[in-house]
Design a protein around this motif. Structure first.
Motif, PDB file in Angstrom:
ATOM      1  N   SER A 185       0.841  -1.192   0.000  1.00  0.00           N
ATOM      2  CA  SER A 185       0.000   0.000   0.000  1.00  0.00           C
ATOM      3  C   SER A 185       0.884   1.252   0.000  1.00  0.00           C
ATOM      4  O   SER A 185       2.096   1.183   0.202  1.00  0.00           O
ATOM      5  CB  SER A 185      -0.925   0.000   1.215  1.00  0.00           C
ATOM      6  N   LYS A 186       0.255   2.406  -0.210  1.00  0.00           N
ATOM      7  CA  LYS A 186       1.011   3.662  -0.227  1.00  0.00           C
ATOM      8  C   LYS A 186       1.598   3.987   1.134  1.00  0.00           C
ATOM      9  O   LYS A 186       2.606   4.689   1.233  1.00  0.00           O
ATOM     10  CB  LYS A 186       0.105   4.792  -0.701  1.00  0.00           C
ATOM     11  N   SER A 187       0.988   3.487   2.189  1.00  0.00           N
ATOM     12  CA  SER A 187       1.510   3.732   3.534  1.00  0.00           C
ATOM     13  C   SER A 187       2.708   2.862   3.877  1.00  0.00           C
ATOM     14  O   SER A 187       3.332   3.052   4.920  1.00  0.00           O
ATOM     15  CB  SER A 187       0.402   3.497   4.567  1.00  0.00           C
ATOM     16  N   GLY A 188       3.029   1.904   3.009  1.00  0.00           N
ATOM     17  CA  GLY A 188       4.154   1.014   3.252  1.00  0.00           C
ATOM     18  C   GLY A 188       3.777  -0.338   3.802  1.00  0.00           C
ATOM     19  O   GLY A 188       4.645  -1.204   3.973  1.00  0.00           O
ATOM     20  N   LYS A 189       2.519  -0.568   4.085  1.00  0.00           N
ATOM     21  CA  LYS A 189       2.069  -1.853   4.619  1.00  0.00           C
ATOM     22  C   LYS A 189       2.096  -2.913   3.525  1.00  0.00           C
ATOM     23  O   LYS A 189       1.679  -2.664   2.395  1.00  0.00           O
ATOM     24  CB  LYS A 189       0.661  -1.718   5.190  1.00  0.00           C
ATOM     25  N   VAL A 190       2.601  -4.085   3.855  1.00  0.00           N
ATOM     26  CA  VAL A 190       2.707  -5.192   2.908  1.00  0.00           C
ATOM     27  C   VAL A 190       1.700  -6.264   3.300  1.00  0.00           C
ATOM     28  O   VAL A 190       1.674  -6.710   4.454  1.00  0.00           O
ATOM     29  CB  VAL A 190       4.134  -5.773   2.883  1.00  0.00           C
ATOM     30  N   MET A 191       0.875  -6.674   2.346  1.00  0.00           N
ATOM     31  CA  MET A 191      -0.145  -7.701   2.582  1.00  0.00           C
ATOM     32  C   MET A 191       0.112  -8.898   1.675  1.00  0.00           C
ATOM     33  O   MET A 191       0.523  -8.735   0.521  1.00  0.00           O
ATOM     34  CB  MET A 191      -1.541  -7.134   2.318  1.00  0.00           C
ATOM     35  N   HIS A 192      -0.113 -10.076   2.208  1.00  0.00           N
ATOM     36  CA  HIS A 192       0.079 -11.319   1.470  1.00  0.00           C
ATOM     37  C   HIS A 192      -1.242 -12.095   1.445  1.00  0.00           C
ATOM     38  O   HIS A 192      -2.006 -12.080   2.419  1.00  0.00           O
ATOM     39  CB  HIS A 192       1.169 -12.174   2.115  1.00  0.00           C
ATOM     40  N   ASP A 193      -1.463 -12.778   0.341  1.00  0.00           N
ATOM     41  CA  ASP A 193      -2.672 -13.583   0.214  1.00  0.00           C
ATOM     42  C   ASP A 193      -2.403 -14.706  -0.781  1.00  0.00           C
ATOM     43  O   ASP A 193      -1.477 -14.630  -1.605  1.00  0.00           O
ATOM     44  CB  ASP A 193      -3.848 -12.725  -0.259  1.00  0.00           C
ATOM     45  N   GLU A 194      -3.199 -15.731  -0.690  1.00  0.00           N
ATOM     46  CA  GLU A 194      -3.083 -16.887  -1.590  1.00  0.00           C
ATOM     47  C   GLU A 194      -4.491 -17.352  -1.930  1.00  0.00           C
ATOM     48  O   GLU A 194      -5.289 -17.636  -1.029  1.00  0.00           O
ATOM     49  CB  GLU A 194      -2.281 -18.002  -0.940  1.00  0.00           C
ATOM     50  N   GLU A 195      -4.785 -17.436  -3.227  1.00  0.00           N
ATOM     51  CA  GLU A 195      -6.132 -17.766  -3.671  1.00  0.00           C
ATOM     52  C   GLU A 195      -6.081 -18.741  -4.837  1.00  0.00           C
ATOM     53  O   GLU A 195      -5.124 -18.759  -5.625  1.00  0.00           O
ATOM     54  CB  GLU A 195      -6.893 -16.501  -4.096  1.00  0.00           C
ATOM     55  N   ILE A 196      -7.125 -19.535  -4.936  1.00  0.00           N
ATOM     56  CA  ILE A 196      -7.318 -20.438  -6.071  1.00  0.00           C
ATOM     57  C   ILE A 196      -8.304 -19.795  -7.027  1.00  0.00           C
ATOM     58  O   ILE A 196      -9.352 -19.302  -6.619  1.00  0.00           O
ATOM     59  CB  ILE A 196      -7.827 -21.808  -5.597  1.00  0.00           C
ATOM     60  N   PHE A 197      -7.974 -19.767  -8.306  1.00  0.00           N
ATOM     61  CA  PHE A 197      -8.830 -19.106  -9.283  1.00  0.00           C
ATOM     62  C   PHE A 197      -8.872 -19.922 -10.568  1.00  0.00           C
ATOM     63  O   PHE A 197      -8.048 -20.819 -10.799  1.00  0.00           O
ATOM     64  CB  PHE A 197      -8.318 -17.691  -9.590  1.00  0.00           C
ATOM     65  N   SER A 198      -9.829 -19.585 -11.394  1.00  0.00           N
ATOM     66  CA  SER A 198      -9.947 -20.165 -12.734  1.00  0.00           C
ATOM     67  C   SER A 198     -10.371 -19.060 -13.683  1.00  0.00           C
ATOM     68  O   SER A 198     -11.001 -18.081 -13.280  1.00  0.00           O
ATOM     69  CB  SER A 198     -10.958 -21.320 -12.745  1.00  0.00           C
ATOM     70  N   ILE A 199     -10.009 -19.201 -14.951  1.00  0.00           N
ATOM     71  CA  ILE A 199     -10.307 -18.197 -15.970  1.00  0.00           C
ATOM     72  C   ILE A 199     -11.310 -18.792 -16.959  1.00  0.00           C
ATOM     73  O   ILE A 199     -11.065 -19.860 -17.532  1.00  0.00           O
ATOM     74  CB  ILE A 199      -9.029 -17.751 -16.696  1.00  0.00           C
ATOM     75  N   LYS A 200     -12.416 -18.087 -17.142  1.00  0.00           N
ATOM     76  CA  LYS A 200     -13.455 -18.558 -18.050  1.00  0.00           C
ATOM     77  C   LYS A 200     -13.126 -18.180 -19.492  1.00  0.00           C
ATOM     78  O   LYS A 200     -12.143 -17.508 -19.775  1.00  0.00           O
ATOM     79  CB  LYS A 200     -14.805 -17.965 -17.627  1.00  0.00           C
ATOM     80  N   GLU A 201     -13.984 -18.615 -20.414  1.00  0.00           N
ATOM     81  CA  GLU A 201     -13.747 -18.359 -21.829  1.00  0.00           C
ATOM     82  C   GLU A 201     -13.822 -16.876 -22.179  1.00  0.00           C
ATOM     83  O   GLU A 201     -13.152 -16.413 -23.098  1.00  0.00           O
ATOM     84  CB  GLU A 201     -14.741 -19.156 -22.681  1.00  0.00           C
TER      85      GLU A 201
END
Length: 294
Positions: A185-201
């Protein structure tokens, strides 16, 4: 967090999609292009690795007028007399001149940064990216980076400039993928995340959830720990009877309570050593060392 990044609400951001030979991030890159066109943004694409026809495959036709493809695929090194765009034009002045034809700052898509890093020094590439990020010539930058093509220091230097990094890998199912996201973020905070996704046509992204919600992956047979004592010709373990007998065994260097009492409190009849000099000893009490040749 992936859905939030696809909305593209933050201006002046620099997004990197990091992939490898095991899973391509280009489909996700095209999803970001489609999302930007749906928001009625102008998109400029520097195409080094695929042709314009392949890039526009799957994108909606009505939005094609706001998509500008700069062909660096046909002649990326400028070997012909009139190349459309070359890797040597990756500089602030050339890119600012390239995108100034639009009325408002566009979104710049680089496909891919790996091709540029193979022909331009990493410090020069990082300098240009930083100037584009802060100069205001573009609204935002989206770049595809093949991490396994470069040294770790090069990848780290480029990703350090990014406000968001999405590392993609194949998922458990054929149509699923895993995105590891790092956002600053602009304030310098670092965020981590992990997600499962799929892409449609239609290039829309569907987030399935987090890997922890779908259970843990069972270890492979070769990953399971084996017992190193399974095939020995002797036994390293004790039975209950043998363990009980070992605990009752009195060790030679350990004194029992009775033995300590007998040694510390000697009673009558205890043994003594008495020395009676012999006549041949020639022992002189006044000079005990008389027999020594000194």
């Amino acid at each position: 967090m992936l859905s939030e990044l696809l909305q593209g609400t933050e201006s002046g951001g620099f997004l990197i999609i990091q992939d490898s030979c095991s899973y391509s991030g280009r489909h996700l890159l095209k999803s970001f292009i489609s999302a930007a066109l749906n928001r009625e943004e102008v998109v400029h694409v520097l195409g080094f690795e695929i042709s314009e026809e392949e890039l526009k495959d799957g994108l909606k036709t009505p939005y094609a007028q706001r998509l500008h493809f700069h062909n660096a695929y046909s002649d990326p090194l400028g070997w012909s007399e009139q190349p459309a765009f070359t890797v040597h034009q990756f500089s602030l002045a050339d890119l600012a001149h390239l995108v100034k034809q639009t009325s408002k700052p566009p979104t710049l898509v680089i496909d891919s940064l790996s091709w540029i890093l193979r022909h331009v020094s990493p410090p020069a590439v990082c300098k240009t990216l930083l100037q584009l990020k802060k100069g205001g010539a573009v609204r935002g930058i989206i770049g595809l980076l093949h991490a396994d093509m470069h040294q770790r220091g090069t990848v780290g230097s480029v990703c350090h400039l990014a406000t968001s990094v999405i590392s993609v890998a194949s998922g458990m199912k054929g149509d699923e993928a895993v995105a590891k996201i790092t956002k600053r973020s602009k304030s310098g905070k670092v965020m981590h995340d992990e997600e499962i996704f799929s892409i449609k046509e239609d290039l829309t992204v569907s987030v399935q959830g987090k890997p922890s919600h779908l259970g843990h992956k069972q270890p492979e047979p070769e990953e399971q720990q084996t017992d190193p004592t399974a095939n020995l010709t002797f036994n390293l373990r004790l039975s209950d009877t043998e363990r009980e007998a070992r605990e009752k065994l009195a060790l030679p260097f350990v004194f029992s309570k009775e033995k300590k009492t007998a040694l510390l409190h000697s009673g009558l009849g205890s043994g003594r050593i008495l020395y009676e000099p012999d006549a041949n000893d020639d022992y002189d009490q006044e000079d005990p060392d008389d027999d020594l040749d000194v």
